[in-house]
Design a protein around this motif. Sequence first.
Motif: not given
Length: 726
Positions: A115-117, A54-63, A37-47, A90-95
């Motif tokens: 997993l958000l940690t 076009q985009k990634l769809v997250f269940s949390s608006e904090k991502i 939580i609060g970090s920046k990184s990269t993410l690559q979907p595979r399949g 975001a820094t206020d995302a829930k674990t």
Amino acid sequence: MLRSTCTVGLLLAFSCIASAEFPTAELRTLSATCVQIGSKSTLQPRGQNLTELQKLVFSSEKITATQQLAAPELLQTVGVRKGVFNLSVATDAKTGIAQVRTLGRFGVSNPRPLLLTTQPVVAVAGDHSNQVLAQEAEPGHIYSQVFQPHQRTYFQVKVAKGQWLRATAYARQFDSRAIPSITLRRDDGTEISRSHAKGFWPAELQHQVNEDTTLFLELHDFLFLGGEEYAFALEVQRSDQEISMELAEAGTELDRLLRPSLDFPHSDTRFHELTSLADPRKAQSLASSSPNSGDRLTLPFLIRGDFASGAVHYDFDAKKGQVVSFEVSSSALQQQTDPQMVIYSLQGEGAELKTQQLSQQDDQSNLGGPEMLLRRLDPLIRWTAPADGKFRIKLLNLQSGKQPIGSQGFLLKAGFQQPSFRLLATPVYPNNNRAAVKPFGCNIMAGGTKAIRILVDRRDGFNSAIELNLEGLPATLHCPPVVMSPGVTEEALVITADESAAAWHGPVHIVGRANFANKAIESRAEISTVCLTASSTRNRIHSRLTNQLHLSINESDKAPVFAQLGDGNVLEVHQGTKLEIPVKLTRRAGGNVECILRPQNLPPKVKLGEVKIAKDKADGKATIEVAGDAPLGEATFWMLGELKVAWRANPQAQTRAEQYLKQLNQAAAKAGISPDEKMKLDAAVQKQTRIVETVKKQTAAQNITAWVPSTSVRIRILPPEKKDSK
């Protein structure tokens, strides 16, 4: 300037397009299992079929995520999308676990967990296949890695004299195929202890040292398998005292977020979990009734217990005629148990106490098919007290072998009957072999259809008809209500898209409504997703619950065939008679082929064979036979069409590649350009010419077997017609 969408990444994506059905996005793995939580990184979907994301769809608006762009090609102002995303939490995302989906050319994908940690996450890279190359592991960090086939990976941890070291490795919660195995070794390679994961329970071990030393953790998949789908996460903990392996609160961050618990729902589709149990945190903790104490519970009650010490029993009072439901939740909450329940009557007191068995149950019957199977190992007894008196309920764990510490808990609910139902929904995999189902998203073509399978868990004697409604659809998607007949446990909703439907994506929800004993009952469906396909080593499809049902309209493709069953009205038929139902095909490009339609979800006592419609025909008839004792009332069914078509996946990619080549050729042919510019353009033309030829092959028509749901038809079964007495 023209934006190019033809890259090496796009070509690789095309090579993964399956030839068994219309392409639909299939997300298999993510390049990361955990992010801080609060970090920046990269993410690559595979399949598969993750083309032109076009985009990634997250269940949390904090991502949030933005897609990386490659450097623009010659004559272009915007670089092409790389399929790799810059991730920000975001820094206020829930674990906890968030759900991630992709949205691209072939619709919205199935979800995968992330997993958000609060802990820093280390993505382990490089070769750590022996102790000399061991990765250093520090408490307060989570180490994420992927197992490789037939290979071990090593971590080293420094421990001071008198300290306890604890290590845990999780995998299943990430939709991983891995079964982590940990061996703890000294620096000379001597084995100290070992452990492997069991279901949702981690591989975990701990050890106290008597000197300052470095210990080594040897990890591998229990079956020595590996690859992208074999991810795991490791965390270590040091302490001056022994660390409880039973309470997640005393463990690592991974324990607190992932360890199975009686208090919080988890990801399996054995879905009666908590909503049927009230608030388990209010349960009374009670090991067992004291033998011959005379202390008895008063109905209703909710008990939290544990099988670690063996069988338990609870005594209670009941009055004649009371109808009580006794329900255990243990296996369904990922506990390593197989409970059995026995009910006894009690006569006498103290040493004169005698028992008589009245009822017993081991497992409830399963619900569903292989792709969404509710394996109900927990007992549920609906019991009527035969007389005023004293009774005993006894619980036993039939699971044999050594179980992880803290994995044998249970909740026991005793309550008066409250007839109700629960719904579980999942998108139908487009195939006639349900055992071949795989993780699958949604790609509704314009003018096409999509089926959603529904299971119902009928509780406490509820046996009424249920009307199912799909809510939250845009104006261009349609789904008439469906009736699930009394006693039926499986049905489907069929969605149709207008031929002129524009691109759209969004979540929807399913609501079931019924009446029972003059009382309205409503239930909102929970959503299931397939997370693991069957394999030679684990011959069962695994499903889990997810947060929402997502749909997507694909305006770029037109469904080659649309099958209309009936005329949209409720059709009436009498018991003991037949009824012809018209079938009309709307054929579009590629759809002039034979279509075989097979019935799905037929109501009880109704027969219907397959219907074949020749390639040069558009109309057919489905004749149902209704038995003389078929249940009266309304019911719904549909048909699944099979057709073999020559299909081009994403022909627009070829058009774009050719347009860009044309633009390059025109620029190279202009008078007055410099020799240096001419050289660059000629090289770009040669490169793009090769790309065009490759794209032509990748987008060429393929012979595929396609599966097309028909619309559903609603029938009303009436009593036999009265014959004229004349």
